[in-house]
Scaffold this motif. Structure first.
Motif, short mmCIF file in Angstrom:
data_model
loop_
_atom_site.label_atom_id
_atom_site.label_comp_id
_atom_site.label_asym_id
_atom_site.label_seq_id
_atom_site.Cartn_x
_atom_site.Cartn_y
_atom_site.Cartn_z
N PRO A 54 0.81 -1.23 0.00
CA PRO A 54 0.00 0.00 0.00
C PRO A 54 0.84 1.27 0.00
N SER A 55 1.93 1.29 0.76
CA SER A 55 2.77 2.48 0.81
C SER A 55 3.46 2.73 -0.54
N ARG A 56 3.86 1.65 -1.19
CA ARG A 56 4.50 1.81 -2.49
C ARG A 56 3.49 2.27 -3.53
N ARG A 57 2.27 1.78 -3.47
CA ARG A 57 1.25 2.19 -4.43
C ARG A 57 0.94 3.68 -4.33
N LEU A 58 0.89 4.21 -3.11
CA LEU A 58 0.63 5.64 -2.94
C LEU A 58 1.72 6.48 -3.59
N LEU A 59 2.97 6.08 -3.40
CA LEU A 59 4.08 6.80 -4.04
C LEU A 59 4.01 6.66 -5.55
N GLU A 60 3.73 5.47 -6.04
CA GLU A 60 3.64 5.26 -7.49
C GLU A 60 2.52 6.09 -8.10
N SER A 61 1.40 6.18 -7.40
CA SER A 61 0.29 6.98 -7.90
C SER A 61 0.69 8.45 -7.99
N ALA A 62 1.42 8.94 -6.99
CA ALA A 62 1.84 10.34 -6.97
C ALA A 62 2.84 10.64 -8.09
N ILE A 63 3.88 9.83 -8.20
CA ILE A 63 4.88 10.06 -9.25
C ILE A 63 4.25 9.88 -10.62
N GLY A 64 3.34 8.90 -10.74
CA GLY A 64 2.67 8.68 -12.02
C GLY A 64 1.88 9.91 -12.47
N GLU A 65 1.22 10.57 -11.54
CA GLU A 65 0.48 11.79 -11.89
C GLU A 65 1.43 12.88 -12.37
N LEU A 66 2.58 13.01 -11.71
CA LEU A 66 3.53 14.05 -12.11
C LEU A 66 4.18 13.74 -13.45
N GLU A 67 4.48 12.46 -13.70
CA GLU A 67 5.12 12.07 -14.96
C GLU A 67 4.12 11.94 -16.10
N GLY A 68 2.85 11.74 -15.78
CA GLY A 68 1.85 11.57 -16.81
C GLY A 68 1.77 10.16 -17.34
N GLY A 69 1.97 9.17 -16.47
CA GLY A 69 1.89 7.76 -16.88
C GLY A 69 1.75 6.87 -15.67
N ASP A 70 1.82 5.57 -15.89
CA ASP A 70 1.79 4.60 -14.80
C ASP A 70 3.21 4.40 -14.29
N CYS A 71 3.36 4.34 -12.98
CA CYS A 71 4.69 4.32 -12.36
C CYS A 71 4.94 3.01 -11.61
N LEU A 72 6.18 2.55 -11.64
CA LEU A 72 6.66 1.44 -10.83
C LEU A 72 7.88 1.92 -10.05
N VAL A 73 7.88 1.71 -8.75
CA VAL A 73 9.00 2.12 -7.90
C VAL A 73 9.91 0.93 -7.63
N PHE A 74 11.22 1.19 -7.64
CA PHE A 74 12.23 0.16 -7.42
C PHE A 74 13.14 0.55 -6.26
N GLY A 75 13.98 -0.40 -5.85
CA GLY A 75 14.86 -0.17 -4.72
C GLY A 75 16.01 0.78 -5.00
N SER A 76 16.27 1.11 -6.26
CA SER A 76 17.31 2.07 -6.63
C SER A 76 17.07 2.50 -8.07
N GLY A 77 17.73 3.58 -8.47
CA GLY A 77 17.65 3.99 -9.87
C GLY A 77 18.26 2.96 -10.79
N GLN A 78 19.36 2.34 -10.35
CA GLN A 78 20.00 1.30 -11.15
C GLN A 78 19.06 0.12 -11.35
N ALA A 79 18.33 -0.27 -10.29
CA ALA A 79 17.37 -1.36 -10.41
C ALA A 79 16.26 -1.01 -11.40
N ALA A 80 15.84 0.24 -11.39
CA ALA A 80 14.78 0.67 -12.31
C ALA A 80 15.23 0.60 -13.76
N ILE A 81 16.42 1.12 -14.04
CA ILE A 81 16.88 1.13 -15.43
C ILE A 81 17.26 -0.27 -15.89
N ASN A 82 17.77 -1.10 -14.95
CA ASN A 82 18.06 -2.49 -15.32
C ASN A 82 16.78 -3.25 -15.67
N ALA A 83 15.70 -2.96 -14.94
CA ALA A 83 14.41 -3.59 -15.24
C ALA A 83 13.96 -3.24 -16.65
#
Length: 371
Positions: A54-83
């Motif tokens: 639930p805590s991660r979903r709230l953050l993803e919803s917030a960032i998604g609104e700012l970016e204008g898309g659906d968001c997935l949060v990862f444990g680091s920026g490197q993990a996100a770009i590797n995904a």
């Protein structure tokens, strides 16, 4: 929410509807497993924290609104770009990426991706860009870290799509308040939330944002199986910090505008870079493409020893890697293996009073010259 001001959007993005008797902002939900129905897991219900939280979903919803898309949060920026890379690329594919971008991504491409049979073509952020025929993914970084060149996303993205390639933009330096890559034609926006998004230099996190259900599903599967997730408390901290993003960025940009004048006037300093400077090579594109310029400045001192003396004499500029935090910091990038001069400094402006910061940098440069 796009018709609202940036601070309003940052405060209210992703927040649930008000409920009398409940707090204005939800607290963190600390759970690894959740109670399941005796008959088994129910669709839409939380079961295990690696899959969802639930805590991660709230953050993803917030960032998604700012970016204008659906968001997935990862444990680091490197993990996100590797995904992103591991979801999109397959043996035999070609990745086009910046030769002046974040060094860890270039190392990952030169080692792990190369071992998987994936070819990498490196191109300077400022171009020129070669033919993209046969390229599967074009990864851009704008402004680039650490050199701060800016790429015209609205020009490169259509060319990539015409060649059949997907486009991703590392939006770490700009943040979604500085530019929205998905609006500019990118398929994916990826960033390290360790930097300005969280902004307090106390957590490690990354995210991807996209409007493609297929890409979202693929990266969600990768995150679940690879396990590169953030903790509930880190997600809660990041959402809390996100509310002040606009205020922090305003102060950082104003400080950068003040400091570049000091740097330009000092005889010890060369190669001052800031996309908000009219003389900067990226000024024209940045002025047209970005809503605001980040508080990150690049400059060069004569040697690594000069950088050390500058940092020793400064009261407010901390020697630290990363950027986008409350404290002004400086990083001599060559020490990490970046192909920059030994005296090149990436300076990240904090939110100190501009007059104090300017006076401190002037004193430090003067003492360095004297030394």
């Amino acid at each position: 929410m796009d018709d609202l001001g940036d601070s309003t959007r940052c405060v209210h993005a992703g927040q649930p509807a008000a409920v009398p008797g409940q707090p204005l902002a939800p607290g963190p939900v600390f759970a690894a497993p959740f109670h399941l129905h005796p008959k088994g897991v129910e669709s839409g219900a939380d079961g295990y924290g690696r899959m969802d939280s639930p805590s991660r979903r709230l953050l993803e919803s917030a960032i998604g609104e700012l970016e204008g898309g659906d968001c997935l949060v990862f444990g680091s920026g490197q993990a996100a770009i590797n995904a992103l890379l591991m979801t999109v690329l397959r043996p035999g594919d070609t990745l086009m990426m910046p030769s002046d971008g974040y060094y860890s991504v270039r190392i990952f491409a030169a080692t792990t991706l190369a071992e998987l049979g994936i070819t990498t073509v490196e191109v300077p952020t400022a171009g020129p860009y070669p033919s993209m025929d046969g390229v599967r993914l074009v990864l851009l970084e704008s402004p680039a870290n650490p050199g701060l060149d800016v790429v015209d996303i609205t020009r490169v993205a259509p060319a990539a799509h015409a060649a059949g390639a997907l486009v991703a933009v590392d939006n770490t330096a700009a943040t979604p308040l500085g530019q929205r890559p998905l609006d500019l034609g990118a398929d994916v926006s990826v960033a390290s939330a360790t930097k300005a998004i969280s902004g307090h230099s106390d957590l490690i996190m990354g995210y991807v944002a996209t409007r493609s259900p297929e890409l979202l599903a693929g990266m969600t599967k990768w995150r679940t199986l690879a396990g590169g997730i953030s903790s509930p408390f880190d997600a809660w901290l990041a959402r809390r910090s996100l509310s002040t993003l606009d205020l922090r960025l305003r102060a950082q940009t104003a400080n950068a505008a003040a400091l570049v004048e000091v740097l330009l006037a000092d005889p010890l300093v060369t190669g001052v870079r800031w996309p908000g400077l009219p003389s900067d090579p990226s000024f024209e594109i940045a002025s047209r493409q970005m809503r605001r310029i980040p508080g990150i400045v690049g400059f060069t001192l004569p040697s690594a020893d000069h950088v050390e003396q500058f940092l020793r004499h400064s009261r407010f500029v901390a020697a630290a890697t990363s950027f986008g935090g409350l404290h002004t910091s400086a990083d001599r990038r060559e020490q990490w293996g970046d192909s920059t001069p030994p005296g090149f400094v990436r300076l990240s402006c904090g939110i100190e009073d501009a007059a104090d910061l300017v006076a401190d940098v002037q004193r430090a440069l003067s003492a360095t010259r004297a030394g």
